[in-house]
Design an enzyme around this catalytic site. Structure first.
Site, short mmCIF file in Angstrom:
data_model
loop_
_atom_site.label_atom_id
_atom_site.label_comp_id
_atom_site.label_asym_id
_atom_site.label_seq_id
_atom_site.Cartn_x
_atom_site.Cartn_y
_atom_site.Cartn_z
N CYS A 48 0.79 -1.22 0.00
CA CYS A 48 0.00 0.00 0.00
C CYS A 48 0.83 1.28 0.00
O CYS A 48 0.42 2.27 -0.62
CB CYS A 48 -0.97 0.01 1.18
N LYS A 51 2.58 1.71 -3.52
CA LYS A 51 1.48 1.85 -4.47
C LYS A 51 0.84 3.23 -4.39
O LYS A 51 0.54 3.86 -5.41
CB LYS A 51 0.42 0.78 -4.19
N TYR A 178 -9.48 -4.75 -5.79
CA TYR A 178 -8.93 -3.42 -5.53
C TYR A 178 -7.53 -3.25 -6.11
O TYR A 178 -7.20 -2.19 -6.65
CB TYR A 178 -8.97 -3.09 -4.03
N GLU A 182 -6.69 -0.43 -8.94
CA GLU A 182 -5.71 0.59 -8.58
C GLU A 182 -4.60 0.67 -9.62
O GLU A 182 -4.24 1.76 -10.10
CB GLU A 182 -5.15 0.32 -7.19
#
Length: 448
Positions: A48, A51, A178, A182
């Site tokens: 995360c 990203k 997700y 993304e």
């Protein structure tokens, strides 16, 4: 002499493992942690955090385009992937250093090698050394799933995507969750031709249907292509390094990169858990009780390896609860109700509480309030893209059961709104709150 070498031995120095280690050590426990890759785990090293940095980088593509409407003359612009890639990795290294310092400052011993469980109180390190611990905590996270099809080794996962040598002109993304959405937004904004391939007929299963439909409409309008009900047959790598992707029920596609984003399984394989008698479920998740304890009294597990809720903040909470309970004499369990989540797509989605479908299944009649608007920034930029906010309200008690949004900065807005849902505030209390104008957040208190 002490009965064991350590009070606690943690396998995995990700978000949950680091929190459990440092808090347990702060309580006075003698703690060691083993990490075979880098301290920080999936979120910090290859998830995360990097990203989100790529998301920020990709947003400049639209920002630079919109700047002209705001009076800016920028001249010729270009994007350099190695600059973004290397700067992101530099910051990842910085964060790894901070996490390492945190463990060092709390006197947690770090073994930078693989560790496996060889008994209820025994750990074997890759170097061959064996150590003992009164308590063992497994916090090894999850691992990307790669499909069992010929040529799958030519694809990459979210583990490798941050290290691409060159920026791909054509990207095929397998999956529609997700991670897939993304990276579809990131690659498209930075200039790739993106095709999302999914074996079912919907994206983002489990999210509110109206919100995910809006993302699909916006993504399609931007130029991202979606293929539904399509299954892989095989992947062929050509002499020039390009890929030809063959499907069972669709014509083949050529791509420079194939990214598998079809889910993440608990990373429990090869840890020796069967040797110690630890029970796993059919997906390899470690079975634990509310107190994070397995069926073996001395062995616990937290985070994605338990497959309860695969979110970094949840792993941190579980690590904290473990340390408080086992070493801090402050037993408590994690409350999994009303966990907010976000998809950092373009634009991002965010939600907390029940979706409309879940609310109707649970309560029957519910009230739905929506605000469908064009953000002020988009108006002046001449963009048609619209935001959508949604409140699901209990028909009798007026309690807000869920909030779901797709809009610029939706995750930033939702964090505060999640407090209201967790506190079971009513729609009337939302209405009684004075709006903060002009802002996108004010739409939450203006729905009639």
């Amino acid at each position: 002499m002490a009965e064991f070498d350590y009070d606690l031995f943690v396998i995995g120095a990700g978000s949950g493992g680091v929190r459990a280690s440092r808090v347990s050590a702060a309580y006075g426990a003698k703690v060691a942690v083993a990490e075979e890759y880098k301290v920080g785990g999936t979120c910090v090293i290859r998830g995360c955090v990097p990203k989100k940095m790529l998301v920020y980088g990709s947003h400049f593509a639209e920002d630079l385009h919109d700047a002209a409407r705001y009076g800016w003359t920028l001249g010729e612009t270009s994007f350099d992937w190695p600059t973004l890639r290397d700067n992101v990795q530099d910051d990842v290294a910085r964060l790894e250093g901070l996490y390492t310092n945190t463990l060092d400052n709390n006197k947690v011993e770090i073994f930078r090698e693989r560790a496996t469980v060889s008994g209820p109180n025994e750990i074997t390190l890759a170097s061959g050394r064996t150590v003992t611990a009164k308590t063992i905590l497994i916090a090894t996270g999850a691992w990307p799933v790669v499909p069992d099809v010929p040529g799958a080794e030519h694809g990459i996962t979210s583990n490798e995507v941050f290290h691409l040598e060159t920026f791909p002109k054509r990207v095929v993304i397998a999956g529609a969750g997700y991670i897939a959405n993304e990276f579809a937004g990131i690659f498209h904004a930075l200039g790739s031709k993106v095709t999302v391939v999914n074996r079912s007929d919907q994206i983002l299963r489990g999210y509110d249907e109206q919100i995910r439909d809006r993302l699909f409409q916006i993504s399609t309008a931007k130029g991202i292509e979606f293929l539904f009900n399509v299954q892989f047959d095989n992947i062929e790598k050509k002499a020039d390094g390009a890929l030809t992707i063959h499907f069972k029920d669709h014509e083949s596609l050529d791509a420079d990169v194939l990214l598998f984003a079809i889910g993440r399984n608990p990373h429990s394989k090869g840890l020796g858990l069967e040797t110690a008698g630890v029970e796993l479920d059919e997906k390899g998740a470690i079975k634990v009780g509310d107190d994070n304890r397995t069926n073996i009294p001395s062995i616990y597990a937290v985070g994605d390896v338990t497959n309860r809720v695969q979110l970094t903040p949840v792993a941190i909470r579980e690590g904290q609860a473990f340390a408080d309970t086992v070493f801090g004499n402050k037993p408590h369990v994690v409350d999994y109700d009303c966990i907010p989540s976000a998809v950092f797509s373009n634009p991002p989605m965010a939600g907390v509480g029940l979706t409309e479908r879940q609310a109707r299944e649970q309560y029957g009649a519910v009230k739905i309030f929506t605000s469908d608007f064009r953000p002020m920034r988009n108006v002046l930029a001449g963009k048609a893209e619209r935001s959508l906010y949604k409140l699901i309200v209990h028909a009798e008690t007026d309690v807000v059961l869920g909030i779901h949004m797709i809009s610029p900065d939706a995750p930033e807005i939702l964090q505060a709104a999640a407090i209201a849902v967790k506190a079971k505030l009513t729609k009337a209390q939302f209405d009684d709150t004075v709006a903060l104008h002009p802002s996108m957040a004010e739409e939450l208190v203006l729905m009639k």
